[in-house]
Design an enzyme around this catalytic site. Structure first.
Site, short mmCIF file in Angstrom:
data_model
loop_
_atom_site.label_atom_id
_atom_site.label_comp_id
_atom_site.label_asym_id
_atom_site.label_seq_id
_atom_site.Cartn_x
_atom_site.Cartn_y
_atom_site.Cartn_z
N CYS A 264 3.97 3.75 12.74
CA CYS A 264 4.43 2.56 12.01
C CYS A 264 5.45 2.98 10.95
O CYS A 264 5.12 3.72 10.03
CB CYS A 264 3.25 1.86 11.36
SG CYS A 264 3.74 0.56 10.23
N GLY B 16 3.62 4.69 4.17
CA GLY B 16 4.11 5.61 3.14
C GLY B 16 3.65 7.04 3.39
O GLY B 16 2.54 7.28 3.88
N GLY C 70 2.82 9.23 1.13
CA GLY C 70 1.74 9.63 0.22
C GLY C 70 0.35 9.43 0.79
O GLY C 70 -0.46 10.36 0.82
N GLY C 71 0.07 8.23 1.27
CA GLY C 71 -1.25 7.96 1.83
C GLY C 71 -1.42 8.58 3.20
O GLY C 71 -2.47 9.13 3.53
N TYR D 292 -7.89 5.17 8.58
CA TYR D 292 -8.29 3.84 9.05
C TYR D 292 -9.40 3.37 8.10
O TYR D 292 -10.52 3.08 8.52
CB TYR D 292 -8.77 3.88 10.50
CG TYR D 292 -7.66 4.11 11.53
CD1 TYR D 292 -6.32 4.06 11.17
CD2 TYR D 292 -7.97 4.34 12.87
CE1 TYR D 292 -5.32 4.26 12.12
CE2 TYR D 292 -6.97 4.53 13.82
CZ TYR D 292 -5.64 4.50 13.44
OH TYR D 292 -4.65 4.69 14.39
C1 LIG Z 1 0.71 -1.16 10.52
C2 LIG Z 1 0.03 0.16 10.32
C3 LIG Z 1 0.22 1.18 11.25
C4 LIG Z 1 -0.36 2.43 11.07
N1 LIG Z 1 -0.15 3.42 11.99
C5 LIG Z 1 -0.70 4.64 11.80
C6 LIG Z 1 -0.47 5.71 12.71
O1 LIG Z 1 0.26 5.59 13.68
N2 LIG Z 1 -1.06 6.90 12.46
C7 LIG Z 1 -1.87 7.11 11.38
O2 LIG Z 1 -2.36 8.22 11.19
N3 LIG Z 1 -2.11 6.10 10.52
C8 LIG Z 1 -1.55 4.89 10.70
N4 LIG Z 1 -1.80 3.89 9.80
C9 LIG Z 1 -2.69 4.16 8.67
C10 LIG Z 1 -1.93 4.83 7.54
O3 LIG Z 1 -1.70 6.19 7.84
C11 LIG Z 1 -2.78 4.76 6.26
O4 LIG Z 1 -3.02 3.42 5.92
C12 LIG Z 1 -2.11 5.49 5.10
O5 LIG Z 1 -3.07 5.90 4.18
C13 LIG Z 1 -1.07 4.63 4.44
O6 LIG Z 1 -0.35 5.34 3.49
P1 LIG Z 1 0.43 4.50 2.38
O7 LIG Z 1 1.05 5.46 1.44
O8 LIG Z 1 1.30 3.49 3.03
O9 LIG Z 1 -0.78 3.70 1.74
P2 LIG Z 1 -1.34 3.49 0.27
O10 LIG Z 1 -2.11 2.22 0.37
O11 LIG Z 1 -0.27 3.56 -0.73
O12 LIG Z 1 -2.31 4.73 0.07
C14 LIG Z 1 -3.43 4.99 0.89
C15 LIG Z 1 -4.44 5.85 0.12
O13 LIG Z 1 -3.83 7.06 -0.32
C16 LIG Z 1 -3.82 7.14 -1.75
N5 LIG Z 1 -2.50 7.62 -2.16
C17 LIG Z 1 -1.30 7.06 -1.80
N6 LIG Z 1 -0.30 7.77 -2.34
C18 LIG Z 1 -0.85 8.78 -3.05
C19 LIG Z 1 -0.30 9.83 -3.83
N7 LIG Z 1 1.01 9.95 -3.98
N8 LIG Z 1 -1.14 10.68 -4.44
C20 LIG Z 1 -2.47 10.54 -4.30
N9 LIG Z 1 -3.05 9.56 -3.57
C21 LIG Z 1 -2.25 8.68 -2.94
C22 LIG Z 1 -4.05 5.72 -2.21
O14 LIG Z 1 -4.61 5.69 -3.49
C23 LIG Z 1 -4.97 5.18 -1.14
O15 LIG Z 1 -6.28 5.62 -1.37
C24 LIG Z 1 -1.20 2.65 9.95
C25 LIG Z 1 -1.39 1.62 9.03
C26 LIG Z 1 -0.79 0.38 9.19
C27 LIG Z 1 -1.03 -0.70 8.19
#
Ligand SMILES: Cc1cc2nc3c(=O)[nH]c(=O)nc-3n(C[C@H](O)[C@H](O)[C@H](O)COP(=O)(O)OP(=O)(O)OC[C@H]3O[C@@H](n4cnc5c(N)ncnc54)[C@H](O)[C@@H]3O)c2cc1C
Ligand SMILES: *[C@@H]1O[C@H](CO)[C@@H](O)[C@H](O)[C@H]1NC(C)=O
Ligand SMILES: *[C@@H]1O[C@H](CO)[C@@H](O)[C@H](O)[C@H]1NC(C)=O
Ligand SMILES: *[C@@H]1O[C@H](CO)[C@@H](O)[C@H](O)[C@H]1NC(C)=O
Ligand SMILES: *[C@@H]1O[C@H](CO)[C@@H](O)[C@H](O)[C@H]1NC(C)=O
Ligand SMILES: *[C@@H]1O[C@H](CO)[C@@H](O)[C@H](O)[C@H]1NC(C)=O
Ligand SMILES: *[C@@H]1O[C@H](CO)[C@@H](O)[C@H](O)[C@H]1NC(C)=O
Length: 535
Positions: free
Chosen positions: A178, A182, A184-185, A476
């Site tokens: 996707c 981000g 980070g997560g 997840y």
């Molecule tokens: C539409 C969709 C498709 C996806 N496809 C995949 C996929 O193909 N493969 C896969 O593995 N996953 C997938 N995911 C899941 C995705 O990897 C996780 O939701 C991931 O944690 C999102 O990272 P984020 O930075 O966008 O989220 P955020 O909501 O910003 O962070 C997720 C978690 O990490 C923590 N965090 C974020 N940034 C930091 C930082 N800089 N330092 C410390 N902690 C931090 C946050 O506090 C939170 O606990 C998908 C999710 C969605 C919604």
């Protein structure tokens, strides 16, 4: 604005407190917290204009800043508790100051990069909190001579893929599919995508990182040490510090890759194919990754089940047709069902965009609309027998909604030891299951029904998935498997979800946490808890 000298901070607070009797206590305390925090930030960063990176609830831009990275409509309602302050750092010193000052004013800090957390825990909380929103920390600096890149946590996966492809058509990165997720997560939570069988997890291709620890120190791999560096490659963001950037190792991709999507309903032998998929997809050539979706569809006014197989193959279409003709003839794959394209074009296709969409679409960070959704996960270690599959179809048709996604493992995943990173689910797992259900309005009744549907599917699957513990994938996020409500629970409760997510690696994560953040400043509903903490 004039910056009061540091020692006037406390005095100023007292004044605000006693002179604001006309305001409600909530308002006055929020204003007080804001002033206190701003002063601390100004002092720490030695910067007079630092107020432009913090948003209180009374700032006109607050709501837009908060909503910009909300990706699950369930947590976009007026009932969702909002952060007292949102901090949007633009440089590392801002992150360091944010950690020091949030601690100083006694608030919890939620860290948000791309905001895709399924349960929204990067931007919501049951307790008063601040958000550290990293979306501006998104530089991507690629070094082609050693095939690495420093990537800011606020970058999206789509940006990472696009920037790599600008430099080289023969390099890529094995991250998620996707594009708006981000870094980070995604990376801190493990990460996987369509090259998992060839190159392993996202975290198997990380070589350095920068993190701000609980004391506000900015550390890299060398200064943080191997234990902490190990923990932030899958042990979860938010337990150990504020990660600022990861240094990733690029991987080789061919000039041409091949994709396909094939669908079969029950009358088109979906059961036979699903049965066979389970023994082929995790064992076949690691250049091939196949995802299988299981869903209910309506055909001629009747509900039936349909499987869809989506594939990425790191070679050309002729070889793919030959390979599957040999190993999976039931699929009946023809060359006409395949499309050859560059790796970056395949990233666009996996992102749900039409073939032919310009790769610049990967730079789009705005999600037009987000659904209300809930997800769960599992790992399957022995193929689900025919009766099991037939039971799944029956349940799904009965429930009329909900979907399953089977993501093939094997290949490189079988070669990396379970303890190499915190992500323990490797050899022995045939595929990862994702359960999903989504809807499009805020009806509480609908939410209740849909959560029930997903739970029914999850319960049905119990005999077929990993046990003791029943494994789950941190990225997840699923709060049903246990939460830790700071101060209201016991250590043992944190262990329940900890074992499911990390299995044999749980103890080491607790050791790292105890060493780097013994007071449990960094934390969320499912963070690792230090041994001694009462918080
Ligand atoms: C539409 C969709 C498709 C996806 N496809 C995949 C996929 O193909 N493969 C896969 O593995 N996953 C997938 N995911 C899941 C995705 O990897 C996780 O939701 C991931 O944690 C999102 O990272 P984020 O930075 O966008 O989220 P955020 O909501 O910003 O962070 C997720 C978690 O990490 C923590 N965090 C974020 N940034 C930091 C930082 N800089 N330092 C410390 N902690 C931090 C946050 O506090 C939170 O606990 C998908 C999710 C969605 C919604
Ligand atoms: C201001 O910052 C210095 C260090 O830069 C610190 O020692 C001092 O305690 C800070 N004062 C306040 C009020 O935060
Ligand atoms: C959040 O709500 C606002 C206002 O109703 C809406 O404009 C926005 O699209 C919503 N975002 C998500 C992700 O649901
Ligand atoms: C790129 O990598 C090479 C090889 O490790 C190194 O010598 C060089 O300094 C790096 N360039 C930058 C800009 O970091
Ligand atoms: C695959 O190609 C064949 C032959 O062109 C075609 O009949 C069939 O519909 C295609 N299947 C899918 C799922 O596209
Ligand atoms: C289903 O399987 C039967 C028996 O193997 C075969 O004859 C038929 O062509 C298959 N149908 C489809 C749509 O693949
Ligand atoms: C929500 O959506 C469901 C299903 O689409 C529909 O039946 C229901 O009437 C909607 N409720 C509201 C409040 O819009």
């Amino acid at each position: 604005m004039e910056i009061p000298n540091p020692t006037s901070c406390v005095l100023f607070l007292v004044l605000v407190f006693f002179s604001s009797s006309s305001f409600s206590s909530a308002q006055s305390s929020d204003a007080t917290v804001y002033q206190m925090f701003l002063q601390c930030l100004s002092n720490q960063t030695k910067s007079p204009d630092v107020s432009n990176i913090i948003y209180s609830q009374s700032n006109p831009a607050y709501t837009a800043v908060l909503r910009a990275y909300i990706r699950n409509a369930r947590f976009n309602t007026s009932a969702t508790r909002k952060p007292t302050i949102i901090i949007t750092p633009k440089q590392e010193t801002h992150v360091q100051a944010a950690v020091i000052c949030t601690k100083q004013v006694g608030f919890r800090l939620k860290i948000r990069s791309g905001g895709h957390d399924y349960e929204g825990i990067s931007y919501r909380s049951d307790n008063p909190f601040f958000i550290l929103d990293m979306n501006n920390m998104r530089d991507i600096v690629i070094n082609m001579s050693d095939e690495t890149a420093w990537v800011g946590v606020g970058a999206t996966l789509g940006e990472v893929y696009y920037r790599i492809s600008e430099k080289s058509k023969l390099h890529g990165y094995p991250g998620g599919v996707c594009p708006t997720v981000g870094v980070g997560g995604h990376v801190s939570g493990g990460g996987y995508g369509n090259m998992i069988r060839k190159y392993g997890l996202t975290v198997d291709n990380v070589v350095d990182a920068k993190i701000v620890d609980v004391k506000g120190n900015l550390l890299d791999r060398k200064s943080m040490g191997e234990d902490l560096f190990w923990a932030i490659r899958g042990g979860g963001g938010g337990s150990f510090g504020a990660i600022v950037a990861y240094k990733i190792k690029l991987v080789k991709v061919p000039e041409t890759v091949t994709i396909f999507r094939l669908e079969r309903t029950l009358t088109q032998n979906a059961t036979d194919i699903a049965l066979k998929w389970q023994s082929v997809a995790p064992k076949i050539d690691p250049n091939l990754w196949m995802r299988m979706l299981l869903e209910v569809v309506t055909v001629n006014n009747d509900k039936t089940c349909r499987i869809a197989i989506l594939a990425e193959y790191l070679e050309d279409a002729n070889s793919l047709v030959a390979l599957l003709g040999e190993e999976f003839p039931e699929l009946g794959l023809k060359k006409e069902n395949c499309t050859e394209m560059s790796w970056i074009e395949s990233a666009v296709w996996w992102g749900g965009l039409d073939i032919g969409t310009k790769p610049e679409a990967l730079l789009d960070r705005d999600v037009e609309s987000a659904d209300f959704f809930k997800m769960k996960s599992d790992y399957v270690q022995t193929p689900i027998p025919r009766e099991g599959l037939e039971g799944i179809w029956k349940k799904m048709i009965e429930l009329e909604k909900g979907g399953l996604e089977f993501n093939a493992y094997g290949g490189r995943m079988n070669e990396i030891p379970a303890t190499e990173t915190p992500v323990a689910h490797r050899a022995g797992n045939l595929f990862k299951v994702q359960y999903s259900i989504s809807w499009n309005n805020a009806s509480a009744e609908l939410e209740k029904t849909n959560l029930g549907v997903l739970n029914t599917l999850f319960t049905y699957m119990t005999p077929y998935v990993s046990k003791n513990p029943r494994g789950a994938y941190l990225n997840y996020r699923d709060l049903d498997i246990g939460v830790n409500n700071f101060g209201k629970d016991t250590y043992a409760q944190g262990e329940v979800y900890g074992r499911k997510y990390f299995n044999v690696n749980f103890e080491r994560l607790v050791e790292v946490k105890t060493a780097v953040d013994p007071e449990n400043f960094f934390g969320n509903e499912q963070s690792i808890r230090p041994l001694t903490s009462k918080k």
